[in-house]
Design an enzyme around this catalytic site. Structure first.
Site, mmCIF file in Angstrom:
data_model
loop_
_atom_site.group_PDB
_atom_site.id
_atom_site.type_symbol
_atom_site.label_atom_id
_atom_site.label_comp_id
_atom_site.label_asym_id
_atom_site.label_seq_id
_atom_site.Cartn_x
_atom_site.Cartn_y
_atom_site.Cartn_z
ATOM 1 N N CYS A 337 0.697 -1.236 -0.089
ATOM 2 C CA CYS A 337 -0.083 -0.069 0.109
ATOM 3 C C CYS A 337 0.732 1.234 -0.044
ATOM 4 O O CYS A 337 1.501 1.413 -0.917
ATOM 5 C CB CYS A 337 -1.012 -0.020 1.200
ATOM 6 N N HIS A 433 -3.576 -5.687 1.016
ATOM 7 C CA HIS A 433 -3.315 -5.926 2.599
ATOM 8 C C HIS A 433 -3.855 -7.494 2.839
ATOM 9 O O HIS A 433 -4.715 -7.939 2.342
ATOM 10 C CB HIS A 433 -4.227 -5.172 3.479
#
Length: 492
Positions: A337, A433
């Site tokens: 991310c 994630h």
């Protein structure tokens, strides 16, 4: 049909007393006993969040509690989520969608608290119509008298739904008598009347030695001590707060694959690494020490709530140079991310999503360019990792679009799109994630470090269910469940 139970609410004498874990334990207990519980927390402040199946965002703690209940996480379980972007500012997420950044002063003094509370109660009522009982969590301390008029998460919720309130105190930090007595004395009569029990958490040693203390607390307060829960280290439930990272710092160790997670100031979703921590061949630790980063076999740049600010700090602290040195030495560097964005060539913020800086050069490890946008992508994803055949699972929560200039994607998503950038086995980045929860990814990490170890097939969901059951058993042995059921069996 099971009897309708009164909602139960776990509140605290302070932060980090164990409310989230105790709440999760009772969620599992009620499920085991044939009920259909659901968690609820009106307002949460956390950088650890989760994307529900509906694509809406909620705090990770409530997602964990929903998992303990055996149900899908929903944004209604945490209708107001505050995600700090700096020491004084936070992104406000309402009903799963971001509504902009505000300072603490703006949020507490400038927002319409009644309107926010109404939104929270609307979400609660929707859940309460489907689940039984509602298992509610408070926030911080319930006796912050300077914030009482602004309260939309603690005793105002308890009063609105007539919850049976259990006050949790952490005996491990000391001062348990003063914290419990003071907390209750500062409550107005109508709020104190809802407190049906005191739960002492994180007790070390022989519990029989606290028998007299238990009696004293009950005499002082007039409230029953419903349990004394021993401290545990052998039950693994996802943590909510980054305060736990203070206990996970470390350094490289001989004979193991050393994985260094770079400790960012605005680090988010540190639960991405919980499974890696439990692989015997891996020594995973969090660090802001350049020397340890250069010595590690694998360096991971985690998610960040303020990518540009954290990248600037990496440069000023010497950590950026250490990461580059590590990669040049042949060690692996991976990014998730915000960490993935940092590994690219450039980060642009034309809309000033994160602050006043329009442009920041990246670390240049990956041929990608990121442009931050006001629109947030929150989605659960199934994917295949590189050329592997097994299906993996993860989720995305990010603001920004990243353009792949060269190289190849890291993952193929089930919707036909791709994710991430794969330069080679030791250098890649992703928006996914939970990617390290998947066996093919763990195998690839070990292989990149020369470890041809065939890990046993690992079913993460079975493992988690086992941990929730262990937690429920631990609490059952420590608490007076007959008393607790007694106070919630009167209906609402």
């Amino acid at each position: 049909m099971k009897q309708k139970l009164r909602p139960i609410m776990f509140v605290g004498t302070g932060s980090d007393v164990g409310k989230s874990i105790i709440n999760a334990g009772f969620c599992r207990i009620f499920k085991q006993d044939g009920y259909s519980p659901a968690p609820f927390k009106a307002q949460n402040m956390s950088l650890n969040s989760f994307a529900g199946i509906d694509g809406l965002e909620l705090g990770r703690a409530q997602a964990v509690q929903a998992e303990a209940c055996g149900i899908e996480p929903l944004s209604e379980m945490n209708p107001i989520l505050l995600k700090p972007t700096s020491n004084q500012n936070a992104q406000v997420v309402l009903n799963g969608k971001p509504m902009g950044n505000q300072s603490a002063k703006e949020y507490f003094l400038g927002t319409d608290r009644d309107a926010l509370f109404a939104e929270a109660m609307k979400a609660y009522k929707k859940l309460a119509g489907q689940y039984n009982p509602m298992v509610i969590e408070g926030a911080g301390s319930i006796s912050e008298i300077n914030l009482r008029e602004k309260d939309i998460v603690n005793m105002r919720v308890a009063l609105a739904v007539n919850a049976a309130v259990i006050l949790i105190a952490d005996i491990d930090r000391g001062g348990v008598f003063g914290s419990v007595y003071g907390t209750l004395e500062l409550l107005p009569p109508e709020e104190r009347a809802l407190v049906n029990g005191i739960l002492i958490n994180k007790f070390r040693g022989d519990i029989d030695l606290f028998t007299e203390g238990r009696k004293m607390l009950e005499q002082l307060t007039g409230v029953s001590v419903v349990g004394v829960v021993p401290y545990f280290r052998d039950i693994h439930i996802d943590d909510e707060d980054s305060v736990v990272l203070d206990h996970k710092s470390g350094k490289t160790r001989d004979g193991l694959v050393n994985v260094a997670v770079v400790l960012l100031r605005h680090m988010s979703n540190f639960t991405d690494f919980n499974v890696l921590e439990r692989v015997p061949e891996i020594n995973l630790f969090y660090t802001a020490n350049p020397d340890e980063i250069e010595k590690a076999d694998v360096v991971i740049l985690p998610g960040s709530k303020n990518t540009i600010a954290d990248l600037e700090i990496l440069r000023k602290s010497g950590l950026a140079k250490a990461i580059l040195n590590s990669q040049q030495k042949g060690n692996a560097v991976y990014g998730i991310c915000g960490g993935y964005q940092m590994m690219g060539r450039e980060i642009h913020d034309p809309q000033h999503v994160e602050g006043e800086i329009d442009f920041m050069p990246g670390l240049g490890l990956l041929p990608v360019v990121t442009t931050l946008t006001g629109e947030k992508r929150t989605v659960q994803s199934e994917f295949t990792f590189r050329n592997e055949t097994g299906l993996c699972n993860g989720y995305e929560i990010h603001m920004g679009q990243t353009e792949l200039l060269d190289g190849s994607p890291l993952a193929s998503l089930s919707d036909g799109s791709t994710d991430g950038c794969f330069l080679n086995g030791k250098t890649w980045g992703t928006y996914l994630h939970g990617i390290f929860d998947n066996l093919p990814v763990i195998q690839a990490i070990l292989k990149s470090c020369g470890k041809e170890i065939r890990l046993q097939e690992f079913n993460l969901q079975e493992y988690k269910n086992g941990q929730y059951d262990k937690l429920a058993d631990h609490i059952r042995k420590s608490c007076d469940l007959e008393y607790i059921y007694g106070v919630i069996s009167n209906g609402e």
